[in-house]
Each structure stands twice: as C-alpha cells, then as structure tokens.
Design a protein around this motif. Structure first.
Motif, PDB file in Angstrom:
ATOM      1  N   MET A 104      -2.628  15.102  -7.595  1.00  0.00           N
ATOM      2  CA  MET A 104      -1.397  14.831  -8.097  1.00  0.00           C
ATOM      3  C   MET A 104      -0.475  13.819  -6.958  1.00  0.00           C
ATOM      4  O   MET A 104       0.252  12.821  -7.558  1.00  0.00           O
ATOM      5  N   ILE A 105      -1.238  13.856  -5.676  1.00  0.00           N
ATOM      6  CA  ILE A 105      -0.849  12.805  -4.585  1.00  0.00           C
ATOM      7  C   ILE A 105      -1.183  11.553  -5.396  1.00  0.00           C
ATOM      8  O   ILE A 105      -0.242  10.432  -5.363  1.00  0.00           O
ATOM      9  N   TYR A 106      -2.543  11.576  -5.732  1.00  0.00           N
ATOM     10  CA  TYR A 106      -2.866  10.147  -6.191  1.00  0.00           C
ATOM     11  C   TYR A 106      -2.574   9.695  -7.654  1.00  0.00           C
ATOM     12  O   TYR A 106      -1.928   8.398  -7.901  1.00  0.00           O
ATOM     13  N   TYR A 107      -2.231  10.697  -8.498  1.00  0.00           N
ATOM     14  CA  TYR A 107      -1.516  10.382  -9.892  1.00  0.00           C
ATOM     15  C   TYR A 107      -0.185   9.737  -9.351  1.00  0.00           C
ATOM     16  O   TYR A 107       0.139   8.847 -10.060  1.00  0.00           O
ATOM     17  N   HIS A 108       0.642  10.443  -8.558  1.00  0.00           N
ATOM     18  CA  HIS A 108       1.803  10.028  -8.190  1.00  0.00           C
ATOM     19  C   HIS A 108       1.909   8.578  -7.627  1.00  0.00           C
ATOM     20  O   HIS A 108       2.776   7.619  -8.226  1.00  0.00           O
ATOM     21  N   GLU A 109       1.050   8.420  -6.900  1.00  0.00           N
ATOM     22  CA  GLU A 109       1.020   7.127  -6.066  1.00  0.00           C
ATOM     23  C   GLU A 109       0.794   6.012  -6.924  1.00  0.00           C
ATOM     24  O   GLU A 109       0.975   4.879  -6.804  1.00  0.00           O
ATOM     25  N   LEU A 110      -0.328   6.216  -7.784  1.00  0.00           N
ATOM     26  CA  LEU A 110      -0.569   5.255  -8.925  1.00  0.00           C
ATOM     27  C   LEU A 110       0.098   4.727  -9.695  1.00  0.00           C
ATOM     28  O   LEU A 110       0.526   3.694 -10.088  1.00  0.00           O
ATOM     29  N   ILE A 111       1.069   5.814 -10.183  1.00  0.00           N
ATOM     30  CA  ILE A 111       1.985   5.454 -10.996  1.00  0.00           C
ATOM     31  C   ILE A 111       3.157   4.817 -10.563  1.00  0.00           C
ATOM     32  O   ILE A 111       3.541   3.799 -10.886  1.00  0.00           O
ATOM     33  N   LYS A 112       3.703   5.328  -9.498  1.00  0.00           N
ATOM     34  CA  LYS A 112       4.916   4.800  -8.898  1.00  0.00           C
ATOM     35  C   LYS A 112       4.866   3.703  -8.059  1.00  0.00           C
ATOM     36  O   LYS A 112       5.743   2.707  -7.918  1.00  0.00           O
ATOM     37  N   GLU A 113       3.602   3.693  -7.340  1.00  0.00           N
ATOM     38  CA  GLU A 113       3.420   2.337  -6.478  1.00  0.00           C
ATOM     39  C   GLU A 113       2.750   1.328  -6.861  1.00  0.00           C
ATOM     40  O   GLU A 113       2.876   0.121  -6.592  1.00  0.00           O
ATOM     41  N   TYR A 114       1.900   1.628  -8.206  1.00  0.00           N
ATOM     42  CA  TYR A 114       1.169   0.603  -8.418  1.00  0.00           C
ATOM     43  C   TYR A 114       1.136   0.467  -9.968  1.00  0.00           C
ATOM     44  O   TYR A 114       0.265  -0.335 -10.511  1.00  0.00           O
ATOM     45  N   ASP A 115       2.240   0.986 -10.735  1.00  0.00           N
ATOM     46  CA  ASP A 115       2.514   0.682 -12.058  1.00  0.00           C
ATOM     47  C   ASP A 115       1.364   1.249 -13.018  1.00  0.00           C
ATOM     48  O   ASP A 115       1.282   0.208 -14.089  1.00  0.00           O
TER      49      ASP A 115
ATOM     50  N   MET B  45       0.855  -1.105  -0.119  1.00  0.00           N
ATOM     51  CA  MET B  45      -0.146  -0.049  -0.004  1.00  0.00           C
ATOM     52  C   MET B  45       1.061   1.083  -0.052  1.00  0.00           C
ATOM     53  O   MET B  45       1.950   1.154   0.545  1.00  0.00           O
ATOM     54  N   SER B  46       0.342   2.317  -0.675  1.00  0.00           N
ATOM     55  CA  SER B  46       0.957   3.657  -0.410  1.00  0.00           C
ATOM     56  C   SER B  46       0.551   4.525   0.624  1.00  0.00           C
ATOM     57  O   SER B  46      -0.294   4.003   1.562  1.00  0.00           O
ATOM     58  N   ALA B  47       1.011   5.815   0.810  1.00  0.00           N
ATOM     59  CA  ALA B  47       0.570   6.556   2.042  1.00  0.00           C
ATOM     60  C   ALA B  47      -1.084   6.909   2.038  1.00  0.00           C
ATOM     61  O   ALA B  47      -1.505   7.101   2.979  1.00  0.00           O
ATOM     62  N   HIS B  48      -1.474   6.879   0.994  1.00  0.00           N
ATOM     63  CA  HIS B  48      -2.828   7.400   0.884  1.00  0.00           C
ATOM     64  C   HIS B  48      -3.927   6.628  -0.051  1.00  0.00           C
ATOM     65  O   HIS B  48      -4.811   6.596  -0.166  1.00  0.00           O
ATOM     66  N   ILE B  49      -3.543   5.368  -0.458  1.00  0.00           N
ATOM     67  CA  ILE B  49      -4.155   4.299  -1.097  1.00  0.00           C
ATOM     68  C   ILE B  49      -3.777   2.856  -0.404  1.00  0.00           C
ATOM     69  O   ILE B  49      -2.807   2.230  -0.379  1.00  0.00           O
ATOM     70  N   ASP B  50      -4.776   2.470   0.252  1.00  0.00           N
ATOM     71  CA  ASP B  50      -4.812   1.105   0.885  1.00  0.00           C
ATOM     72  C   ASP B  50      -5.201  -0.185   0.160  1.00  0.00           C
ATOM     73  O   ASP B  50      -5.981  -0.478   0.154  1.00  0.00           O
ATOM     74  N   ALA B  51      -4.100  -0.186  -0.832  1.00  0.00           N
ATOM     75  CA  ALA B  51      -4.579  -1.318  -1.735  1.00  0.00           C
ATOM     76  C   ALA B  51      -3.189  -1.998  -2.066  1.00  0.00           C
ATOM     77  O   ALA B  51      -2.041  -1.795  -1.838  1.00  0.00           O
ATOM     78  N   LYS B  52      -3.482  -3.527  -2.318  1.00  0.00           N
ATOM     79  CA  LYS B  52      -2.227  -4.210  -2.566  1.00  0.00           C
ATOM     80  C   LYS B  52      -1.895  -3.995  -3.776  1.00  0.00           C
ATOM     81  O   LYS B  52      -2.576  -3.460  -4.841  1.00  0.00           O
ATOM     82  N   LYS B  53      -0.466  -4.626  -4.198  1.00  0.00           N
ATOM     83  CA  LYS B  53      -0.016  -4.140  -5.964  1.00  0.00           C
ATOM     84  C   LYS B  53      -0.898  -4.680  -6.653  1.00  0.00           C
ATOM     85  O   LYS B  53      -0.978  -3.813  -7.788  1.00  0.00           O
ATOM     86  N   ASN B  54      -1.626  -5.903  -6.692  1.00  0.00           N
ATOM     87  CA  ASN B  54      -2.105  -6.098  -7.796  1.00  0.00           C
ATOM     88  C   ASN B  54      -3.735  -5.835  -7.865  1.00  0.00           C
ATOM     89  O   ASN B  54      -4.623  -6.589  -8.583  1.00  0.00           O
ATOM     90  N   GLU B  55      -3.992  -5.148  -6.834  1.00  0.00           N
ATOM     91  CA  GLU B  55      -5.496  -4.773  -6.684  1.00  0.00           C
ATOM     92  C   GLU B  55      -5.924  -3.574  -7.684  1.00  0.00           C
ATOM     93  O   GLU B  55      -7.196  -3.316  -7.549  1.00  0.00           O
ATOM     94  N   ILE B  56      -4.841  -2.736  -8.243  1.00  0.00           N
ATOM     95  CA  ILE B  56      -5.324  -1.417  -9.050  1.00  0.00           C
ATOM     96  C   ILE B  56      -5.101  -1.969 -10.700  1.00  0.00           C
ATOM     97  O   ILE B  56      -3.613  -2.685 -10.840  1.00  0.00           O
ATOM     98  N   ALA B  57      -5.658  -1.779 -11.591  1.00  0.00           N
ATOM     99  CA  ALA B  57      -5.493  -2.217 -12.809  1.00  0.00           C
ATOM    100  C   ALA B  57      -4.480  -1.131 -13.326  1.00  0.00           C
ATOM    101  O   ALA B  57      -4.260  -0.064 -12.911  1.00  0.00           O
TER     102      ALA B  57
END
Length: 234
Positions: A70-81, A1-13
């Motif tokens: 931008m917080i969510y854009y950054h974390e989605l890209i960097k933490e969840y590919d 999970m990232s600082a603001h998104i409580d998801a496991k790595k494979n849970e986000i498309a």
C-alpha cells in the motif's frame, strides 16, 4: 521523489506492473523491456522503466503483504500520477484442480486484513478488479492458448497459518487461492479511480503440498508477465 521511491516525476510510466519480489522486477525488466533503466533502489525495492512494443512501462517491487504494498501503491498514484497498476504475483492453490503454474485472474479479493475495517467501520467492503483489464486478459489468454482461471482470491496477512486446514473454509466458498496484496490494491485503486488487476501464478498448493523453488518464483512464470504487458497496449 517520494519517501520510498527515488525517481523523478517523469521517470515512471502511467502503467506499472508490480511483483512483490524486487528481484522478479529486475528479471522482468531485463527480460521483457527495451531500454530499461533502474529509477529507484531505496530499501532494495527495485523499480524500472522501459518500453514494450513502443509503450513506456514501469515495473516496481512492492514487498510482501498489504501494508508494504500500500505504501508503494499510494506513492505511485499520488506522487507519480500512475493510472494503471497490475500486480503480477504468486499464490497458493486452495483446490485440487487449481494446479501449479495455473494463471488466475483475481476478480475480487477477500481478506483477513483489517485494512478495510478501519476505513468502513467493520462493514464488509468487496474490493474488485477493473472490468476492462479483466476482459483484455481473458481475450489475450484465449487468443494465445493460455488457459486462465478467474474468481475470488484471499489476500491474507498471514503466510504461516496456525491452522493448516483453515484453507478448506475458504475453498468451500469458492475462493481459488491465497496471496497477500490484491485486496489492498483493489481498494486503493477504487479510492483514486485508477485501473487495477491482479494476475497470479500458482506457485504452491495447500491441497497437494507441491511447491515451486524460489528460483522458479523469481525467474519464470513468463506467461503471466506476457499477459500483463500485452493488455497494457493502447
């Protein structure tokens, strides 16, 4: 999970649709996705993953304004590919012929935010959409008889402007409407080489004073969502 998104790595498309309003994210997931589940509700910023026509799609709220988004854009890209982000949001019209419920493709995003000045040392940077997504959206609209307007939009840091007639300056130079996130999305997408597009529905007009209700903004605007979902197909 990232600082603001409580998801496991494979849970986000790899493809994420992003309204500002988390309740619109909930409505979109429940209305359009099969087998949807909520992967995060930190700070009430809901995120969902499900399937549309057999393809995994995620829908994530971003909040209002470039700093929040931008917080969510950054974390989605960097933490969840995440490889593709499509903003599905509302905007205020700057022209009489840009009417309530019209759909706008943001080809580029002017901004009064300081976000790019900080990066480029006060040299103007022009954030733009991904051409592939623009073309797909334009073709889908044409094939499905959905009128679409396209052009420059303003991503503003101010929702309530001190000068109610300031919009006329932007309108004079061809800016179609005002919203609050696209310039941030296009900038970070360019930085990390992902696809990005903002598809907007006009919810109010600075010219006529017309406005949609908050219920309409949260739970309607289906054509915009259908465009976003269908251009994500392989």
């Amino acid at each position: 999970m990232s600082a603001h998104i409580d998801a496991k790595k494979n849970e986000i498309a790899e493809t994420v649709l992003m309204p500002g309003d988390p309740l619109r994210a909930k409505w979109m997931a429940e209305t359009f996705l099969d087998n949807a589940y909520c992967y995060s509700n930190i700070r009430g910023m809901l995120g969902y993953t499900g399937e549309f026509k057999g393809q995994r799609i995620s829908i994530q709220g971003s909040g209002m304004g470039i700093p929040s988004a931008m917080i969510y854009y950054h974390e989605l890209i960097k933490e969840y590919d995440v490889k593709r982000i499509i903003r599905v949001g509302t905007a205020g019209s700057y022209h009489e012929d840009v009417k309530i419920r019209d759909i706008i493709l943001a080809l580029s995003a002017s901004t009064n935010s300081g976000i790019n000045n900080a990066i480029f040392n006060d040299v103007s940077y022009a954030p733009t959409a991904n051409f592939n997504l623009i073309m797909k959206a334009a073709v889908y609209g044409q094939e499905n008889n959905i009128p679409i307007k396209a052009g420059n939009v303003l991503s503003s840091d101010q929702y309530y402007d001190e000068d109610p007639l300031d919009y006329k300056k932007w309108a004079k130079y061809g800016v179609l409407c005002v919203e609050m996130e696209a310039a941030g999305l296009y900038t970070i997408a360019a930085k990390y080489n992902i696809e990005a597009l903002a598809i907007l529905t006009i919810s109010d007009s600075l010219v006529t004073g017309e406005k949609c209700s908050f219920e309409e903004r949260e739970r309607t605007f289906e054509e915009m969502v259908k465009i976003a979902l269908n251009i994500c197909q392989y």
